[in-house]
Design an enzyme around this catalytic site. Structure first.
Site, PDB file in Angstrom:
ATOM      1  N   ASP A  38      22.331  46.911  72.701  1.00  0.00           N
ATOM      2  CA  ASP A  38      22.587  45.737  73.537  1.00  0.00           C
ATOM      3  C   ASP A  38      21.297  45.406  74.272  1.00  0.00           C
ATOM      4  O   ASP A  38      21.067  45.873  75.387  1.00  0.00           O
ATOM      5  CB  ASP A  38      23.729  46.034  74.514  1.00  0.00           C
ATOM      6  CG  ASP A  38      24.099  44.826  75.378  1.00  0.00           C
ATOM      7  OD1 ASP A  38      23.461  43.764  75.221  1.00  0.00           O
ATOM      8  OD2 ASP A  38      25.011  44.953  76.212  1.00  0.00           O
ATOM      9  N   HIS A  39      20.445  44.610  73.626  1.00  0.00           N
ATOM     10  CA  HIS A  39      19.095  44.356  74.133  1.00  0.00           C
ATOM     11  C   HIS A  39      18.858  42.871  74.406  1.00  0.00           C
ATOM     12  O   HIS A  39      19.407  42.007  73.722  1.00  0.00           O
ATOM     13  CB  HIS A  39      18.060  44.842  73.114  1.00  0.00           C
ATOM     14  CG  HIS A  39      17.693  46.276  73.272  1.00  0.00           C
ATOM     15  ND1 HIS A  39      16.392  46.711  73.279  1.00  0.00           N
ATOM     16  CD2 HIS A  39      18.451  47.372  73.448  1.00  0.00           C
ATOM     17  CE1 HIS A  39      16.366  48.024  73.439  1.00  0.00           C
ATOM     18  NE2 HIS A  39      17.615  48.451  73.537  1.00  0.00           N
ATOM     19  N   SER A 106      22.246  53.949  81.956  1.00  0.00           N
ATOM     20  CA  SER A 106      21.584  53.443  83.163  1.00  0.00           C
ATOM     21  C   SER A 106      20.520  52.400  82.874  1.00  0.00           C
ATOM     22  O   SER A 106      19.925  51.849  83.793  1.00  0.00           O
ATOM     23  CB  SER A 106      20.979  54.602  83.961  1.00  0.00           C
ATOM     24  OG  SER A 106      20.051  55.323  83.165  1.00  0.00           O
ATOM     25  N   GLY A 107      20.286  52.100  81.576  1.00  0.00           N
ATOM     26  CA  GLY A 107      19.474  50.942  81.219  1.00  0.00           C
ATOM     27  C   GLY A 107      17.997  51.210  81.033  1.00  0.00           C
ATOM     28  O   GLY A 107      17.483  52.292  81.320  1.00  0.00           O
ATOM     29  N   GLU A 108      17.314  50.170  80.551  1.00  0.00           N
ATOM     30  CA  GLU A 108      15.858  50.180  80.401  1.00  0.00           C
ATOM     31  C   GLU A 108      15.288  48.936  81.065  1.00  0.00           C
ATOM     32  O   GLU A 108      15.863  47.850  80.972  1.00  0.00           O
ATOM     33  CB  GLU A 108      15.453  50.194  78.917  1.00  0.00           C
ATOM     34  CG  GLU A 108      15.890  51.423  78.146  1.00  0.00           C
ATOM     35  CD  GLU A 108      17.158  51.155  77.349  1.00  0.00           C
ATOM     36  OE1 GLU A 108      17.546  49.973  77.184  1.00  0.00           O
ATOM     37  OE2 GLU A 108      17.785  52.133  76.917  1.00  0.00           O
ATOM     38  N   ASN A 111      15.009  45.453  79.268  1.00  0.00           N
ATOM     39  CA  ASN A 111      16.098  44.478  79.194  1.00  0.00           C
ATOM     40  C   ASN A 111      16.576  43.997  80.555  1.00  0.00           C
ATOM     41  O   ASN A 111      16.980  42.851  80.709  1.00  0.00           O
ATOM     42  CB  ASN A 111      17.290  45.116  78.461  1.00  0.00           C
ATOM     43  CG  ASN A 111      16.908  45.638  77.106  1.00  0.00           C
ATOM     44  OD1 ASN A 111      16.466  44.888  76.249  1.00  0.00           O
ATOM     45  ND2 ASN A 111      17.053  46.940  76.904  1.00  0.00           N
ATOM     46  N   GLY A 175      20.274  64.845  81.379  1.00  0.00           N
ATOM     47  CA  GLY A 175      19.939  66.024  82.174  1.00  0.00           C
ATOM     48  C   GLY A 175      21.146  66.640  82.832  1.00  0.00           C
ATOM     49  O   GLY A 175      22.253  66.085  82.808  1.00  0.00           O
TER      50      GLY A 175
END
Length: 330
Positions: A38-39, A106-108, A111, A175
């Protein structure tokens, strides 16, 4: 729990009509499920696409009959408000007749920066994601929701069209802190490293009921570059997928395709070929996938690199590859 194998709808490397066609082809080839990125941007300009994933998934839900569907993954905190994600997920679950899982992360920056809200710290992004999941869960009850949180506000919202089957939620975690936070909140784990201890830790924190000795599905993903010509496969993987070498700590913070190009300018074709199975050898692909099911992954999605390679891969390689994967993992 038998290992399931999936196909990735890479919105970064194909247009919307092509993605729907590939989704049908993947179902016909025998894949168990399909995941969609989803970009708003591709990772690299060479990939060349970024259609709206939710529109594509709606069309895919209508065009397919059997395969499970999933976002891999959607960020419900900046570009989208969680109340909107709750509505979209409920609608898609209806269209998919219960085959949809909402994959969240948590996204990038790549985007999320487009809406001009800035890029929060990792800790804040994780807290925002946890709060977003709380909102989505509340709205999926069908009740009227008012919510005042640290990051989000919801005023008298209700989802009017709810599916008969609840929408399962998977969360991308990298993590131990994420395991402790999201294990009790999510139904399934999404991860990209074949780490058995990580999956065991997730299951220890998961609130999902145990089924066949497994508390949650563990859903992974691995890129491949199948081609009849190995050199061509390596060249294509280097051109379109060398961004993978940066790792998620780096990839989450880069802002543009130019940033990814600069960050990976010293990655060589040999580097890529050493990390991604390239060429016609299906046994090499099986060998690369094996660590995932050995680590405890229940679902593994393949990413075939290159928008113009999909139909040939699905027609000529995927059926035999799936036979080999299932035989090796059983």
């Amino acid at each position: 729990m038998a290992t399931r194998f999936g196909y990735t709808l890479m919105t970064e490397q194909a247009g919307p009509k092509e993605l729907v066609r590939y989704a049908v082809g993947a179902e016909d080839a025998g894949f168990d499920f399909e995941v969609s990125s989803d970009h708003y941007f591709p990772w690299l300009s060479a990939q060349g696409h970024a259609p709206y994933a939710w529109t594509v998934l709606g069309a895919v839900a209508h065009a397919t009959e059997r395969v499970d569907l999933m976002t891999y993954v959607t960020c419900p905190t900046i570009r989208y408000h969680p109340a909107i994600i709750a509505q979209k997920a409920a609608t898609l679950q209806i269209l998919a007749d219960g085959r949809f899982t909402l994959g969240l992360g948590s996204g990038e920056n790549l985007n999320e920066h487009v809406v001009g809200e800035g890029w929060p710290s990792v800790a804040d992004r994780q807290d925002m994601l946890a709060e977003a999941i709380e909102i989505i869960r509340k709205l999926h009850t069908g009740e009227l929701v008012d919510f005042r949180g640290e990051f989000f506000q919801v005023d008298a919202a209700r989802i009017w069209d709810l599916p008969d089957q609840p929408v399962p939620i998977g969360v991308a975690v990298a993590g131990n802190a994420g395991i402790e936070t999201f294990g009790p909140l999510a139904d399934h784990l999404i991860a990209v490293e074949p780490d058995a201890d990580f999956i065991k830790a997730w299951n220890a924190h998961s609130s999902t009921p145990t089924v066949d000795g497994q508390r949650s599905r563990a859903i992974g993903q691995i890129p491949i570059s199948w081609d009849r010509n190995r050199d061509k496969a390596i060249e294509r993987a280097h051109d379109q997928f060398r961004w993978f070498a940066g790792g998620w700590d780096v990839n989450a913070d880069l802002r543009t395709t130019a940033g990814f190009a600069a960050a990976t300018q010293f990655v060589t074709p040999d580097d890529v070929a050493g990390n991604i199975p390239c060429g016609p050898d299906l046994d090499q692909i099986v060998e690369a996938v094996t660590p995932f099911w050995e680590a405890g992954f229940t679902d593994i999605a393949l990413v075939q690199i290159g928008g113009d390679t999909q139909e040939e891969f699905l027609r000529d390689a995927a059926p035999e590859l799936l036979e080999k994967l299932r035989a090796a993992s059983s």
